[in-house]
Design a protein around this motif. Sequence first.
Motif, PDB file in Angstrom:
ATOM      1  N   UNK A 110      -0.444-100.278 -47.621  1.00 55.37           N
ATOM      2  CA  UNK A 110      -1.860 -99.928 -47.833  1.00 55.37           C
ATOM      3  C   UNK A 110      -2.108 -98.415 -47.865  1.00 55.37           C
ATOM      4  N   UNK A 111      -1.075 -97.611 -47.557  1.00 51.90           N
ATOM      5  CA  UNK A 111      -1.253 -96.164 -47.625  1.00 51.90           C
ATOM      6  C   UNK A 111      -1.824 -95.550 -46.362  1.00 51.90           C
ATOM      7  N   UNK A 112      -1.511 -96.160 -45.227  1.00 56.33           N
ATOM      8  CA  UNK A 112      -1.987 -95.665 -43.923  1.00 56.33           C
ATOM      9  C   UNK A 112      -0.886 -94.836 -43.260  1.00 56.33           C
ATOM     10  N   UNK A 113      -1.246 -93.668 -42.726  1.00 53.46           N
ATOM     11  CA  UNK A 113      -0.264 -92.838 -42.014  1.00 53.46           C
ATOM     12  C   UNK A 113      -0.016 -93.441 -40.638  1.00 53.46           C
ATOM     13  N   UNK A 114       1.245 -93.706 -40.326  1.00 49.31           N
ATOM     14  CA  UNK A 114       1.610 -94.332 -39.045  1.00 49.31           C
ATOM     15  C   UNK A 114       2.620 -93.449 -38.339  1.00 49.31           C
ATOM     16  N   UNK A 115       2.289 -93.060 -37.114  1.00 48.06           N
ATOM     17  CA  UNK A 115       3.263 -92.322 -36.302  1.00 48.06           C
ATOM     18  C   UNK A 115       3.658 -93.232 -35.148  1.00 48.06           C
ATOM     19  N   UNK A 116       4.966 -93.445 -34.985  1.00 48.97           N
ATOM     20  CA  UNK A 116       5.472 -94.381 -33.980  1.00 48.97           C
ATOM     21  C   UNK A 116       6.175 -93.605 -32.878  1.00 48.97           C
ATOM     22  N   UNK A 117       5.755 -93.837 -31.640  1.00 50.31           N
ATOM     23  CA  UNK A 117       6.427 -93.227 -30.485  1.00 50.31           C
ATOM     24  C   UNK A 117       7.167 -94.325 -29.732  1.00 50.31           C
ATOM     25  N   UNK A 118       8.497 -94.252 -29.744  1.00 54.37           N
ATOM     26  CA  UNK A 118       9.320 -95.218 -29.010  1.00 54.37           C
ATOM     27  C   UNK A 118      10.396 -94.451 -28.254  1.00 54.37           C
ATOM     28  N   UNK A 119      10.907 -95.010 -27.141  1.00 58.88           N
ATOM     29  CA  UNK A 119      12.082 -94.401 -26.530  1.00 58.88           C
ATOM     30  C   UNK A 119      13.242 -94.479 -27.530  1.00 58.88           C
ATOM     31  N   UNK A 120      14.216 -93.547 -27.423  1.00 51.67           N
ATOM     32  CA  UNK A 120      15.259 -93.482 -28.454  1.00 51.67           C
ATOM     33  C   UNK A 120      16.005 -94.802 -28.651  1.00 51.67           C
ATOM     34  N   UNK A 121      16.239 -95.540 -27.580  1.00 54.06           N
ATOM     35  CA  UNK A 121      17.031 -96.775 -27.712  1.00 54.06           C
ATOM     36  C   UNK A 121      16.211 -97.938 -28.269  1.00 54.06           C
ATOM     37  N   UNK A 122      14.936 -97.717 -28.505  1.00 53.86           N
ATOM     38  CA  UNK A 122      14.056 -98.824 -28.931  1.00 53.86           C
ATOM     39  C   UNK A 122      13.356 -98.515 -30.244  1.00 53.86           C
ATOM     40  N   UNK A 123      14.047 -97.733 -31.080  1.00 57.87           N
ATOM     41  CA  UNK A 123      13.481 -97.445 -32.409  1.00 57.87           C
ATOM     42  C   UNK A 123      13.567 -98.687 -33.295  1.00 57.87           C
ATOM     43  N   UNK A 124      12.694 -98.786 -34.278  1.00 62.12           N
ATOM     44  CA  UNK A 124      12.812 -99.925 -35.202  1.00 62.12           C
ATOM     45  C   UNK A 124      14.103 -99.838 -36.010  1.00 62.12           C
ATOM     46  N   UNK A 125      14.590-100.973 -36.506  1.00 62.56           N
ATOM     47  CA  UNK A 125      15.878-100.980 -37.223  1.00 62.56           C
ATOM     48  C   UNK A 125      15.840-100.131 -38.488  1.00 62.56           C
ATOM     49  N   UNK A 126      16.951 -99.421 -38.743  1.00 57.61           N
ATOM     50  CA  UNK A 126      16.937 -98.432 -39.831  1.00 57.61           C
ATOM     51  C   UNK A 126      16.787 -99.090 -41.203  1.00 57.61           C
ATOM     52  N   UNK A 127      17.301-100.305 -41.383  1.00 57.67           N
ATOM     53  CA  UNK A 127      17.156-100.927 -42.712  1.00 57.67           C
ATOM     54  C   UNK A 127      15.694-101.269 -42.988  1.00 57.67           C
ATOM     55  N   UNK A 128      14.968-101.672 -41.931  1.00 53.70           N
ATOM     56  CA  UNK A 128      13.543-101.967 -42.117  1.00 53.70           C
ATOM     57  C   UNK A 128      12.763-100.677 -42.390  1.00 53.70           C
ATOM     58  N   UNK A 129      13.132 -99.615 -41.667  1.00 49.97           N
ATOM     59  CA  UNK A 129      12.454 -98.320 -41.885  1.00 49.97           C
ATOM     60  C   UNK A 129      12.690 -97.863 -43.323  1.00 49.97           C
ATOM     61  N   UNK A 130      13.896 -98.084 -43.820  1.00 49.75           N
ATOM     62  CA  UNK A 130      14.197 -97.671 -45.209  1.00 49.75           C
ATOM     63  C   UNK A 130      13.317 -98.442 -46.197  1.00 49.75           C
ATOM     64  N   UNK A 131      13.131 -99.746 -45.962  1.00 51.10           N
ATOM     65  CA  UNK A 131      12.250-100.539 -46.848  1.00 51.10           C
ATOM     66  C   UNK A 131      10.822-100.010 -46.767  1.00 51.10           C
ATOM     67  N   UNK A 132      10.383 -99.728 -45.533  1.00 50.44           N
ATOM     68  CA  UNK A 132       9.011 -99.230 -45.351  1.00 50.44           C
ATOM     69  C   UNK A 132       8.844 -97.875 -46.045  1.00 50.44           C
ATOM     70  N   UNK A 133       9.844 -97.015 -45.929  1.00 55.38           N
ATOM     71  CA  UNK A 133       9.732 -95.688 -46.575  1.00 55.38           C
ATOM     72  C   UNK A 133       9.687 -95.818 -48.093  1.00 55.38           C
ATOM     73  N   UNK A 134      10.407 -96.802 -48.611  1.00 54.21           N
ATOM     74  CA  UNK A 134      10.372 -97.024 -50.068  1.00 54.21           C
ATOM     75  C   UNK A 134       8.960 -97.460 -50.494  1.00 54.21           C
ATOM     76  N   UNK A 135       8.364 -98.377 -49.707  1.00 54.87           N
ATOM     77  CA  UNK A 135       7.000 -98.835 -50.021  1.00 54.87           C
ATOM     78  C   UNK A 135       6.004 -97.681 -49.857  1.00 54.87           C
ATOM     79  N   UNK A 136       6.260 -96.820 -48.875  1.00 53.79           N
ATOM     80  CA  UNK A 136       5.349 -95.703 -48.601  1.00 53.79           C
ATOM     81  C   UNK A 136       5.334 -94.700 -49.747  1.00 53.79           C
ATOM     82  N   UNK A 137       6.457 -94.584 -50.430  1.00 48.53           N
ATOM     83  CA  UNK A 137       6.500 -93.636 -51.557  1.00 48.53           C
ATOM     84  C   UNK A 137       5.484 -94.031 -52.619  1.00 48.53           C
TER      85      UNK A 137
END
Length: 313
Positions: A178-205
């Motif tokens: 939807x084009x919403x800016x999202x900032x995520x604060x997580x402890x380092x060991x609890x970041x979202x999975x990198x493959x999902x982040x990559x999909x999200x970044x592709x959609x964000x473009x």
Amino acid sequence: MTGRPGKRDLLSVADLEHDLLTVLERAAAMKRARATGDLSPTRPGTNAAMIFEKASTRTRTSFEIAMNDLGGHAVYLSPKDMQLGRGETIADTARVLSRYVDVIVYRAYRRSDMAELARWATVPVINALDDREHPCQIVADLLTLRERWPSGFKGRRLAYVGDGNNVLNSLLLGSAIVGLDLVSATPPAYRPPSDLVATAQRLAQASGARLTFTEDPRAAARDADALYTDVWVSMGDEAEKEERERAFAGFQINDDLVGHARPEAFVLHDLPAHRGQEITDAVMDGPRAAIWDQAENRLHAQKALLELVLRRR
Ligand code: CP
Ligand code: NVA
């Protein structure tokens, strides 16, 4: 033969890439209609099977009422009462239920089981939460934000503070679409999975959304238009309770953290909340909480999602 060509499964928010804004509009319209007594019974005679491996208050109730409003019927199934709990396979369960119902709503422990059910079902499968995503929740969340931001999502900043879990995963995909800016604060060991982040970044473009990550809840909250959190210990993570409580200390939405956000900022939580852990009583019960509207919006979002996947009879 598995599945049915062209059936509309909703396992991930990414499956809504081209429909999310329309679904939000439709959900808002059905919410307005319901307030006047029009339940929008647009899918009379349809049936849903709802398999819930885990507890649920909101998702179960809102799906059941949603089917009723649409003119259909929902059957609640707990694996402990089904042959599934005695070893009948997911594939066989999917094939049989598909002979009775028009849609299967499934809350699963494992994404692999969700995918297996969708593979064998010849009717659409809706993910009512698994270990990877909670897509229906995020549609209700975006509906809640849209109500508060009539000018749209562009240029708004949502801060998520807490566990990089199923809720954050779906929120990343939804914000990206939807084009919403999202900032995520997580402890380092609890970041979202990198493959999902990559999909999200592709959609964000495509949408222009900015998805950013930090380990500092205050940095995330700074100038945020809204704050969002979820439990530190999700269903299925109970064995890690103590280490999680240690890791997430400091990742609480309290008055101090809210004070870093914009003066008109409001607070979201998908619920159930563990009051005193990820969120304080003062915030939950205070004027900034949009949490109760958010919970109500599960119903309206569910109706729009069911309408999308259910064929007219
Ligand atoms: N938010 C949510 O999915 O709540 P339930 O677990 O009660 O369904
Ligand atoms: N992350 C939470 C959401 C509950 C609705 C869980 O999976 O338990």
